[in-house]
Write a protein that holds these residues in place. Structure first.
Motif, PDB file in Angstrom:
ATOM      1  N   MET A   1       0.875  -1.117  -0.046  1.00 53.81           N
ATOM      2  CA  MET A   1      -0.171  -0.157  -0.201  1.00 53.81           C
ATOM      3  C   MET A   1       0.699   1.344   0.002  1.00 53.81           C
ATOM      4  O   MET A   1       1.919   1.262   0.535  1.00 53.81           O
ATOM      5  CB  MET A   1      -0.887   0.172   1.252  1.00 53.81           C
ATOM      6  CG  MET A   1      -2.103  -1.097   1.176  1.00 53.81           C
ATOM      7  SD  MET A   1      -2.674  -1.290   2.973  1.00 53.81           S
ATOM      8  CE  MET A   1      -3.853   0.351   2.758  1.00 53.81           C
ATOM      9  N   ASN A   2       0.428   2.355  -0.516  1.00 54.45           N
ATOM     10  CA  ASN A   2       1.205   3.575  -0.546  1.00 54.45           C
ATOM     11  C   ASN A   2       0.970   4.091   0.852  1.00 54.45           C
ATOM     12  O   ASN A   2       0.251   3.811   1.613  1.00 54.45           O
ATOM     13  CB  ASN A   2       0.657   4.409  -1.915  1.00 54.45           C
ATOM     14  CG  ASN A   2      -0.772   4.838  -1.990  1.00 54.45           C
ATOM     15  OD1 ASN A   2      -1.268   4.926  -0.672  1.00 54.45           O
ATOM     16  ND2 ASN A   2      -1.211   5.320  -2.848  1.00 54.45           N
ATOM     17  N   LEU A   3       1.652   5.191   0.919  1.00 51.58           N
ATOM     18  CA  LEU A   3       1.805   5.762   2.139  1.00 51.58           C
ATOM     19  C   LEU A   3       0.476   6.549   2.438  1.00 51.58           C
ATOM     20  O   LEU A   3      -0.056   6.554   3.872  1.00 51.58           O
ATOM     21  CB  LEU A   3       2.836   7.002   2.115  1.00 51.58           C
ATOM     22  CG  LEU A   3       3.238   7.694   3.633  1.00 51.58           C
ATOM     23  CD1 LEU A   3       3.553   6.657   4.504  1.00 51.58           C
ATOM     24  CD2 LEU A   3       4.238   8.935   3.219  1.00 51.58           C
ATOM     25  N   LYS A   4      -0.329   7.182   1.757  1.00 49.83           N
ATOM     26  CA  LYS A   4      -1.468   7.647   1.865  1.00 49.83           C
ATOM     27  C   LYS A   4      -2.572   6.618   2.483  1.00 49.83           C
ATOM     28  O   LYS A   4      -3.310   6.856   3.216  1.00 49.83           O
ATOM     29  CB  LYS A   4      -2.103   8.473   0.490  1.00 49.83           C
ATOM     30  CG  LYS A   4      -3.508   9.108   0.617  1.00 49.83           C
ATOM     31  CD  LYS A   4      -3.847   9.811  -0.742  1.00 49.83           C
ATOM     32  CE  LYS A   4      -5.260  10.162  -0.737  1.00 49.83           C
ATOM     33  NZ  LYS A   4      -5.734  10.708  -1.858  1.00 49.83           N
TER      34      LYS A   4
ATOM     35  N   LEU B   1      -5.633   4.204   6.881  1.00 56.35           N
ATOM     36  CA  LEU B   1      -6.130   3.125   7.564  1.00 56.35           C
ATOM     37  C   LEU B   1      -5.747   3.201   8.986  1.00 56.35           C
ATOM     38  O   LEU B   1      -6.425   2.805   9.880  1.00 56.35           O
ATOM     39  CB  LEU B   1      -5.273   1.661   6.880  1.00 56.35           C
ATOM     40  CG  LEU B   1      -5.659   0.372   7.666  1.00 56.35           C
ATOM     41  CD1 LEU B   1      -7.148   0.305   7.499  1.00 56.35           C
ATOM     42  CD2 LEU B   1      -4.483  -0.643   7.184  1.00 56.35           C
ATOM     43  N   GLY B   2      -4.720   3.773   9.293  1.00 55.87           N
ATOM     44  CA  GLY B   2      -4.313   4.001  10.591  1.00 55.87           C
ATOM     45  C   GLY B   2      -5.220   5.075  11.373  1.00 55.87           C
ATOM     46  O   GLY B   2      -5.603   4.892  12.599  1.00 55.87           O
TER      47      GLY B   2
ATOM     48  N   LEU C   1     -10.073   5.944  14.950  1.00 57.12           N
ATOM     49  CA  LEU C   1     -11.500   6.685  14.949  1.00 57.12           C
ATOM     50  C   LEU C   1     -12.236   5.405  15.827  1.00 57.12           C
ATOM     51  O   LEU C   1     -13.177   5.660  16.558  1.00 57.12           O
ATOM     52  CB  LEU C   1     -11.825   7.095  13.833  1.00 57.12           C
ATOM     53  CG  LEU C   1     -11.587   8.551  13.170  1.00 57.12           C
ATOM     54  CD1 LEU C   1     -12.044   8.569  11.988  1.00 57.12           C
ATOM     55  CD2 LEU C   1     -12.123   9.632  14.303  1.00 57.12           C
ATOM     56  N   ILE C   2     -11.993   4.254  15.349  1.00 56.88           N
ATOM     57  CA  ILE C   2     -12.736   3.146  15.612  1.00 56.88           C
ATOM     58  C   ILE C   2     -12.348   2.967  17.218  1.00 56.88           C
ATOM     59  O   ILE C   2     -13.371   2.804  17.949  1.00 56.88           O
ATOM     60  CB  ILE C   2     -12.622   1.808  14.962  1.00 56.88           C
ATOM     61  CG1 ILE C   2     -13.104   2.055  13.538  1.00 56.88           C
ATOM     62  CG2 ILE C   2     -13.155   0.780  15.489  1.00 56.88           C
ATOM     63  CD1 ILE C   2     -12.878   0.946  12.552  1.00 56.88           C
ATOM     64  N   LEU C   3     -11.163   3.130  17.535  1.00 55.93           N
ATOM     65  CA  LEU C   3     -10.752   2.764  19.029  1.00 55.93           C
ATOM     66  C   LEU C   3     -11.320   3.953  19.732  1.00 55.93           C
ATOM     67  O   LEU C   3     -11.996   3.944  20.754  1.00 55.93           O
ATOM     68  CB  LEU C   3      -9.255   2.913  18.855  1.00 55.93           C
ATOM     69  CG  LEU C   3      -8.779   2.589  20.344  1.00 55.93           C
ATOM     70  CD1 LEU C   3      -8.893   1.280  20.813  1.00 55.93           C
ATOM     71  CD2 LEU C   3      -7.204   2.763  20.432  1.00 55.93           C
TER      72      LEU C   3
END
Length: 184
Positions: free
Chosen positions: A6-9, A14-15, A20-22
Motif C-alpha cells: 500500500m502507498n503511504l496515503k 488506515l491508521g 477513530l474506531i478505537l
C-alpha cells in the motif's frame, strides 16, 4: 503483504480509521460505564424524593387536622369536620405514596408503625369527639382532651421525621458508594 504494497496515503488513512474506531469504542464504553453508575443513583433519588415528599405531606396533614379540631372546639363544627376529613384523606393518600416508594425495610417498618399509631389516633379522636358532645361546655375537659390530641399528633410527626432521617442516611450511603465506584 498487501499492507507493505500500500502507498503511504492508504497506510495513514488506515491508521486514522483504526484510531477513530478505537476512540468510538472508548466513548461507547464510557457512556455505558456512566449509565451503570448513574442509573441506580437516579432511581434511588426519585424513590427517596417521593418518600420525603410523602412524609412531608403526612406531617402537613396532621397540622391541618389540628386546625380542624381547633375549629371544632370553637363551635365551627361543619367547617372543623370538613377540614378534619379532608386532612385525613390527605394523610392516607400520602401514606400510600410513601409505602409504594419505601426502599428500605427500616422505612417500611416505620411506615407500619406510623399507620398503626395513626389508626389508634383516629379511633381515639372520634371516641373523644363523641364524649365531647356530652361534655360540650366543660372547658377543663376540652383543654385536657386537646392536650392529649396534641401529644398524639406530635408522636405521629416524630415518626414522619424518622422517615426523613432514614432517607437521609440512605442517600449518604448511595453517595459514598458512587464515590467509591468513581474512584475504582
Amino acid at each position: 503483504m498487501k499492507l507493505i504494497k500500500m502507498n503511504l496515503k492508504k497506510k495513514i488513512l488506515l491508521g486514522f480509521v483504526a484510531v477513530l474506531i478505537l476512540m468510538l469504542a472508548i466513548v461507547v464504553l464510557s457512556f455505558y460505564s456512566y449509565s451503570l453508575i448513574t442509573e441506580p443513583f437516579r432511581r434511588s433519588l426519585v424513590q427517596n424524593y417521593t418518600s420525603i415528599v410523602a412524609a412531608d405531606n403526612m406531617s402537613k396533614s396532621l397540622d391541618k387536622q389540628l386546625y380542624g379540631l381547633l375549629d371544632l372546639f370553637s363551635n365551627k363544627q361543619s367547617l372543623g369536620f370538613s377540614i378534619l376529613k379532608e386532612a385525613q384523606n390527605q394523610f392516607l393518600d400520602a401514606y400510600k405514596e410513601a409505602l409504594t416508594s419505601a426502599y428500605t425495610t427500616r422505612e417500611q417498618k416505620l411506615l407500619d408503625e406510623l399507620k398503626h399509631d395513626y389508626d389508634a389516633y383516629i379511633d381515639y379522636l372520634y371516641l373523644r369527639l363523641d364524649q365531647e358532645e356530652v361534655a360540650k361546655n366543660n372547658t377543663v375537659y376540652k383543654e385536657l382532651y386537646f392536650r392529649e390530641i396534641i401529644a398524639l399528633i406530635q408522636n405521629l410527626k416524630q415518626k414522619c421525621y424518622a422517615i426523613f432521617d432514614v432517607n437521609n442516611h440512605f442517600m449518604e450511603n448511595i453517595i459514598r458508594e458512587v464515590d467509591e465506584a468513581i474512584k475504582s
